[in-house]
Write an enzyme that holds these catalytic residues in place. Structure first.
Site, PDB file in Angstrom:
ATOM      1  N   TRP A 158       0.811  -1.219   0.000  1.00  0.00           N
ATOM      2  CA  TRP A 158       0.000   0.000   0.000  1.00  0.00           C
ATOM      3  C   TRP A 158       0.846   1.271   0.000  1.00  0.00           C
ATOM      4  CZ3 TRP A 158       1.688   2.633   4.122  1.00  0.00           C
ATOM      5  CH2 TRP A 158       2.260   1.902   5.159  1.00  0.00           C
ATOM      6  N   ASN A 159       2.145   1.185   0.287  1.00  0.00           N
ATOM      7  CA  ASN A 159       2.868   2.440   0.566  1.00  0.00           C
ATOM      8  C   ASN A 159       3.173   3.270  -0.673  1.00  0.00           C
ATOM      9  OD1 ASN A 159       4.835   0.596  -0.184  1.00  0.00           O
ATOM     10  ND2 ASN A 159       6.324   1.309   1.313  1.00  0.00           N
ATOM     11  N   LYS A 182      -2.767  -8.094  -8.170  1.00  0.00           N
ATOM     12  CA  LYS A 182      -3.617  -7.788  -7.011  1.00  0.00           C
ATOM     13  C   LYS A 182      -2.922  -6.721  -6.171  1.00  0.00           C
ATOM     14  CE  LYS A 182      -3.760  -9.213  -2.986  1.00  0.00           C
ATOM     15  NZ  LYS A 182      -3.963  -7.873  -2.347  1.00  0.00           N
ATOM     16  N   PRO A 183      -3.512  -5.509  -6.116  1.00  0.00           N
ATOM     17  CA  PRO A 183      -2.920  -4.467  -5.268  1.00  0.00           C
ATOM     18  C   PRO A 183      -3.304  -4.689  -3.809  1.00  0.00           C
ATOM     19  CG  PRO A 183      -4.894  -3.635  -6.338  1.00  0.00           C
ATOM     20  CD  PRO A 183      -4.721  -5.062  -6.809  1.00  0.00           C
ATOM     21  N   ALA A 184      -2.694  -3.915  -2.913  1.00  0.00           N
ATOM     22  CA  ALA A 184      -2.992  -4.030  -1.480  1.00  0.00           C
ATOM     23  C   ALA A 184      -4.434  -3.625  -1.203  1.00  0.00           C
ATOM     24  CB  ALA A 184      -2.037  -3.150  -0.691  1.00  0.00           C
ATOM     25  N   GLY A 238       6.455  -6.386  -0.620  1.00  0.00           N
ATOM     26  CA  GLY A 238       5.706  -6.371   0.635  1.00  0.00           C
ATOM     27  C   GLY A 238       6.599  -6.853   1.768  1.00  0.00           C
ATOM     28  N   SER A 239       5.963  -7.396   2.788  1.00  0.00           N
ATOM     29  CA  SER A 239       6.723  -7.765   3.987  1.00  0.00           C
ATOM     30  C   SER A 239       7.502  -9.066   3.775  1.00  0.00           C
ATOM     31  CB  SER A 239       5.761  -7.923   5.165  1.00  0.00           C
ATOM     32  OG  SER A 239       4.845  -8.954   4.878  1.00  0.00           O
ATOM     33  N   GLU A 260      10.674  -8.248  -3.382  1.00  0.00           N
ATOM     34  CA  GLU A 260      11.157  -6.962  -2.852  1.00  0.00           C
ATOM     35  C   GLU A 260      10.550  -6.832  -1.463  1.00  0.00           C
ATOM     36  OE1 GLU A 260      13.134  -4.762  -4.266  1.00  0.00           O
ATOM     37  OE2 GLU A 260      13.140  -5.314  -6.380  1.00  0.00           O
ATOM     38  N   LEU A 261      11.338  -7.120  -0.424  1.00  0.00           N
ATOM     39  CA  LEU A 261      10.744  -7.294   0.909  1.00  0.00           C
ATOM     40  C   LEU A 261      11.141  -6.180   1.868  1.00  0.00           C
ATOM     41  CD1 LEU A 261      11.277 -11.155   1.026  1.00  0.00           C
ATOM     42  CD2 LEU A 261       9.355  -9.872   0.093  1.00  0.00           C
ATOM     43  N   CYS A 294      10.142   1.286   2.374  1.00  0.00           N
ATOM     44  CA  CYS A 294      11.013   0.151   2.703  1.00  0.00           C
ATOM     45  C   CYS A 294      12.469   0.575   2.803  1.00  0.00           C
ATOM     46  CB  CYS A 294      10.859  -0.926   1.644  1.00  0.00           C
ATOM     47  SG  CYS A 294      11.125  -0.259   0.003  1.00  0.00           S
ATOM     48  N   GLU A 392      11.206  -3.107  11.402  1.00  0.00           N
ATOM     49  CA  GLU A 392      10.825  -1.856  10.745  1.00  0.00           C
ATOM     50  C   GLU A 392       9.740  -1.159  11.556  1.00  0.00           C
ATOM     51  OE1 GLU A 392       9.310  -3.639   7.074  1.00  0.00           O
ATOM     52  OE2 GLU A 392      10.397  -2.105   5.980  1.00  0.00           O
TER      53      GLU A 392
HETATM   54  P1  NAD Z   1       2.237  -7.103   3.225  1.00  0.00           P
HETATM   55  O1  NAD Z   1       3.294  -8.122   3.007  1.00  0.00           O
HETATM   56  O2  NAD Z   1       1.388  -7.214   4.421  1.00  0.00           O
HETATM   57  O3  NAD Z   1       1.250  -7.075   1.974  1.00  0.00           O
HETATM   58  C1  NAD Z   1       1.731  -6.921   0.652  1.00  0.00           C
HETATM   59  C2  NAD Z   1       0.733  -7.514  -0.316  1.00  0.00           C
HETATM   60  O4  NAD Z   1       0.619  -8.914  -0.101  1.00  0.00           O
HETATM   61  C3  NAD Z   1      -0.679  -6.953  -0.200  1.00  0.00           C
HETATM   62  O5  NAD Z   1      -1.221  -6.871  -1.504  1.00  0.00           O
HETATM   63  C4  NAD Z   1      -1.405  -8.014   0.615  1.00  0.00           C
HETATM   64  O6  NAD Z   1      -2.783  -8.070   0.375  1.00  0.00           O
HETATM   65  C5  NAD Z   1      -0.743  -9.268   0.084  1.00  0.00           C
HETATM   66  N1  NAD Z   1      -0.796 -10.390   1.020  1.00  0.00           N
HETATM   67  C6  NAD Z   1      -0.611 -10.345   2.360  1.00  0.00           C
HETATM   68  N2  NAD Z   1      -0.686 -11.598   2.861  1.00  0.00           N
HETATM   69  C7  NAD Z   1      -0.908 -12.427   1.817  1.00  0.00           C
HETATM   70  C8  NAD Z   1      -1.066 -13.836   1.690  1.00  0.00           C
HETATM   71  N3  NAD Z   1      -1.001 -14.659   2.745  1.00  0.00           N
HETATM   72  N4  NAD Z   1      -1.272 -14.354   0.473  1.00  0.00           N
HETATM   73  C9  NAD Z   1      -1.312 -13.557  -0.595  1.00  0.00           C
HETATM   74  N5  NAD Z   1      -1.176 -12.212  -0.564  1.00  0.00           N
HETATM   75  C10 NAD Z   1      -0.971 -11.667   0.642  1.00  0.00           C
HETATM   76  O7  NAD Z   1       2.994  -5.703   3.166  1.00  0.00           O
HETATM   77  P2  NAD Z   1       2.392  -4.225   3.343  1.00  0.00           P
HETATM   78  O8  NAD Z   1       2.078  -3.991   4.780  1.00  0.00           O
HETATM   79  O9  NAD Z   1       1.305  -3.996   2.339  1.00  0.00           O
HETATM   80  O10 NAD Z   1       3.654  -3.345   2.898  1.00  0.00           O
HETATM   81  C11 NAD Z   1       4.675  -2.972   3.775  1.00  0.00           C
HETATM   82  C12 NAD Z   1       5.892  -3.871   3.588  1.00  0.00           C
HETATM   83  O11 NAD Z   1       6.334  -3.802   2.236  1.00  0.00           O
HETATM   84  C13 NAD Z   1       7.057  -3.412   4.426  1.00  0.00           C
HETATM   85  O12 NAD Z   1       7.695  -4.532   4.993  1.00  0.00           O
HETATM   86  C14 NAD Z   1       7.978  -2.749   3.394  1.00  0.00           C
HETATM   87  O13 NAD Z   1       9.331  -2.732   3.764  1.00  0.00           O
HETATM   88  C15 NAD Z   1       7.740  -3.584   2.197  1.00  0.00           C
HETATM   89  N6  NAD Z   1       8.108  -2.889   0.972  1.00  0.00           N
HETATM   90  C16 NAD Z   1       9.212  -3.310   0.286  1.00  0.00           C
HETATM   91  C17 NAD Z   1       9.617  -2.645  -0.857  1.00  0.00           C
HETATM   92  C18 NAD Z   1      10.833  -3.079  -1.637  1.00  0.00           C
HETATM   93  O14 NAD Z   1      11.001  -2.626  -2.765  1.00  0.00           O
HETATM   94  N7  NAD Z   1      11.675  -3.942  -1.104  1.00  0.00           N
HETATM   95  C19 NAD Z   1       8.883  -1.545  -1.309  1.00  0.00           C
HETATM   96  C20 NAD Z   1       7.751  -1.144  -0.589  1.00  0.00           C
HETATM   97  C21 NAD Z   1       7.377  -1.840   0.555  1.00  0.00           C
END
Ligand code: NAD
Length: 490
Positions: A158-159, A182-184, A238-239, A260-261, A294, A392
Site C-alpha cells: 500500500w505504501n 492484485k494491489p494491497a 511487501g513484507s 522486494e521485501l 522500505c 521496521e
Molecule cells: P504485506 O506483506 O502485508 O502485503 C503486501 C501484499 O501482499 C498486499 O497486496 C497483501 O494483500 C498481500 N498479502 C498479504 N498476505 C498475503 C497472503 N497470505 N497471500 C497472498 N497475498 C498476501 O505488506 P504491506 O504492509 O502492504 O507493505 C509494507 C511492507 O512492504 C514493508 O515490509 C515494506 O518494507 C515492504 N516494501 C518493500 C519494498 C521493496 O522494494 N523492497 C517496497 C515497498 C514496501
C-alpha cells in the site's frame, strides 16, 4: 493520444479481467477508506479464487499474440500509457493521497516516479538482445535467445500504490508477458485507475488483468495463482513474512520469483561528515511518506564526537515538520495508513522509552488531527535491546544510536537479517570505499538520501529478497534464456 479524467472518473470499483470491468463472482465488496478520516471512499470487488482463475484464463488466451507482437509495437503501447499517466498526474496524485494519505506533492511525485519506469521499460523493450556463442564445436551453431517467462502474477503493497505496480507491469509487458495483479487492500484504487489508462493506451484485452480483494480473501485468491502451473512467475513487493510464505507456497509449481521485501536500513553519520548535508539526507530518506517506505532509515548511528550536535540539528528540523491531511497544501507528514500501523509505532516508541530512550521531539499520537496521526519523533540513546532496532517501525520515528569506531558502526549496521538500503555520510574517500564495500545491502547511499531512479537497480540481499527492479537489469526478472543448438552445418 490525449485524454484527461476527472478524479471521480478515475475511481473504479470492479475487477478488470479480459478487457472488461466485472464484479467479483461472489458479488462481495469491501470498503476502501480515507486514512485521514476513516471515512469510506468506495466499495470495491472482494475477489476470490474464481476471479483469480478468470484472470489467469484471460492472461493465458492473450499471451501468444502479445508475445509475438513486435517489441516496437509493445513499446508504442507503453509510451502511450506513460503519456496518459503524465497527462493525468494531478488527478492520479490526488487519488494516491486520498487512499494512502501522503501529502499531495508526494502523491504527484509518485506518479512521475512510477511513470518514469514505464518510459524506461518502453525503451528497453526494443533492446532485449541474445548472444551468438563463439564456435566451440564444428558443424554446430549455438545461440542464446531471451523469451518472456509467460504469465506474471504481481502482488503489491500500500505504501506506493502506483509506483510499486507500475514498475512490475511495465517490464513484464515490455518483454511480452501477460499479467494478473492484485494491489494491497488498503489502496486498490490507484492500481485500478492505472489499468483504466493502460486500456485506453491500447493494452489488448487479457494482457493486463487486475483483481482486488480484502486481506482475508486475498489469501485464497492468490493461492489459486500459486498453485496454477500456467502462472510462471510471482513478482511481489511487501513484507518479508508474506514473501517467505509466497516462496514456500509456490514451490509446488516451482515459479520464478522476484521478492522486494522489508528492510531495516542503517544510516551512519561519521565524525568527518558534513553534518548539515547528513541532516538534509536523513530528513529526505526518513520522513518521506511519513516514514512508511522500505528504504527509510530505521536505525541512525551517530559517532560520539558529533552525537549531540547532530541530534540538535535533526531535532530542530523534525520539530518543524507540518503534520496535516494531504488536502492541506502545506502538509509534510500525513496520516499513517491504518490503526495497525499507528499501534506498532506507538508500541516501538513506548518500548524504547521504557528501556531508556530520551524523546527529543514527538513521541505521541496526534489524536486531535484524526485517528491515524503520529508526531514526527527523534529518540536519543537508542540501543540494540529496543524493538525498533530489529523491526521496521514504518513511521516517522528516528532513533539515534551512539558509536565510537568504524568497525563498531559497520558491525551494528549489518547485525540484521535484512539488507535492502543503507546510508552513510563521511568526507574521507578511503573510508567511503571501505564502508561501501562492507555494508551488506542491495542499495548504498553515500552522502545522499534520495536513491531511487528508474535507471538504477533496486532490490535487496539477505531477507530483503531477490530480483531487481528498474535499470537494464530489471528486464531479466521477466525473461528466460533459451539455448538453440543447430547441428549439421559442416
Ligand atoms: P504485506 O506483506 O502485508 O502485503 C503486501 C501484499 O501482499 C498486499 O497486496 C497483501 O494483500 C498481500 N498479502 C498479504 N498476505 C498475503 C497472503 N497470505 N497471500 C497472498 N497475498 C498476501 O505488506 P504491506 O504492509 O502492504 O507493505 C509494507 C511492507 O512492504 C514493508 O515490509 C515494506 O518494507 C515492504 N516494501 C518493500 C519494498 C521493496 O522494494 N523492497 C517496497 C515497498 C514496501
Amino acid at each position: 493520444m490525449s485524454k484527461t479524467y476527472a478524479l471521480s472518473d478515475l475511481i473504479r470499483a470492479d475487477n478488470f479481467i479480459d478487457g472488461q470491468w466485472v464484479p467479483a463472482a461472489s458479488g462481495k465488496r469491501f470498503a476502501v477508506t480515507d486514512p485521514a478520516t476513516g471515512e469510506r471512499i468506495v466499495e470495491v470487488a472482494d475477489s476470490g479464487p474464481a476471479d483469480a482463475r478468470a484472470a489467469t484464463d484471460a492472461a493465458a488466451r492473450a499471451f501468444p499474440a502479445w508475445r509475438d507482437a513486435l517489441p516496437k509495437e509493445r513499446a508504442a503501447v507503453l509510451h502511450r500509457w506513460h503519456d496518459l499517466m503524465i497527462e493525468n498526474a494531478d488527478e492520479l496524485g490526488r487519488l494516491i493521497s486520498l487512499e494512502q494519505g501522503k501529502p499531495l506533492a508526494e502523491g504527484r511525485g509518485e506518479v512521475l516516479y512510477g511513470a518514469s519506469y514505464v518510459a524506461w521499460f518502453a525503451a528497453e523493450a526494443t533492446r532485449v538482445y541474445g548472444d551468438i556463442i563463439p564456435n566451440q564445436q564444428r558443424g554446430k551453431r549455438m545461440t542464446a535467445v531471451k523469451e518472456p517467462v509467460g504469465i506474471v502474477a504481481a502482488i503489491t503493497p500500500w505504501n506506493f500504490p502506483l509506483a510499486m505496480i507500475a514498475r512490475k507491469i511495465a517490464p513484464a509487458l515490455a518483454v511480452g508477458c501477460t499479467v494478473v495483479g492484485k494491489p494491497a487492500e488498503d489502496t486498490p484504487l490507484t492500481a485500478l485507475a492505472l489499468v483504466l489508462l493502460a486500456h485506453e493506451a491500447g493494452v489488448p484485452a487479457g494482457v493486463l488483468n487486475l483483481i482486488t480483494a480484502s486481506r482475508e480473501n486475498a489469501v485464497p485468491a492468490v493461492a489459486d495463482w500459486l498453485a496454477d502451473s500456467r502462472v510462471h512467475k510471482i513478482t511481489f513487493t511487501g513484507s518479508t513474512a508474506v514473501g517467505k510464505y509466497l516462496a514456500r507456497e509456490s514451490a509446488g509449481t516451482l515459479k520464478k520469483l522476484s521478492l522486494e521485501l522489508g528492510g531495516n536500513a542503517p544510516f551512519i553519520v561519521f565524525d568527518d561528515a558534513d553534518l548539515d548535508a547528513a541532516a538534509t539526507g536523513l530528513m529526505a530518506a526518513k520522513f518521506r511518506n511519513g516514514g512508511q517506505t522500505c528504504v527509510c532509515p530505521n536505525r541512525v548511528y551517530v559517532q560520539s564526537g558529533v552525537y549531540e550536535k547532530f541530534a540538535d540539528l535533526l531535532t530542530t528540523r523534525v520539530a518543524a515538520l507540518k503534520v496535516a491531511p494531504a488536502t492541506d497544501a502545506a502538509a509534510q507528514i500525513g496520516p499513517m495508513i491504518n490503526a495497525r500501523a499507528i499501534d506498532k509505532i506507538g508500541q516501538h516508541v513506548d518500548d524504547a522509552v521504557s528501556r531508556g530512550a530520551r524523546v527529543l521531539t514527538g513521541g505521541r499520537r496526534l489524536t486531535e488531527l484524526g485517528p491515524n496521526y503520529y508526531a514526527p519523533t527523534v529518540l536519543a540513546d537508542a540501543t540494540k535491546q529496543m524493538q525498533l532496532s530489529c523491526e521496521e517501525t514504518f513511521g516517522p520515528v528516528a532513533p539515534l544510536f551512539r558509536f565510537d569506531t568504524e568497525d563498531e558502526a559497520i558491525g551494528a549496521a549489518n547485525d540484521t537479517p535484512f539488507g535492502l538500503a543503507s546510508y552513510f555520510y563521511s568526507q574521507d574517500v578511503r573510508r567511503i570505499d571501505r564502508v561501501a564495500r562492507r555494508l551488506e545491502a542491495g542499495i548504498v547511499g553515500i552522502n545522499e538520501g534520495a536513491l531511487a531512479s528508474e535507471a538504477a537497480p533496486f532490490g535487496g540481499v539477505k531477507e530483503s529478497g531477490y530480483g531487481r527492479e528498474g535499470s537494464k537489469y530489471g528486464l531479466d526478472d521477466y525473461l528466460s534464456i533459451k539455448y538453440l543448438c543447430q547441428g549439421g552445418l559442416e
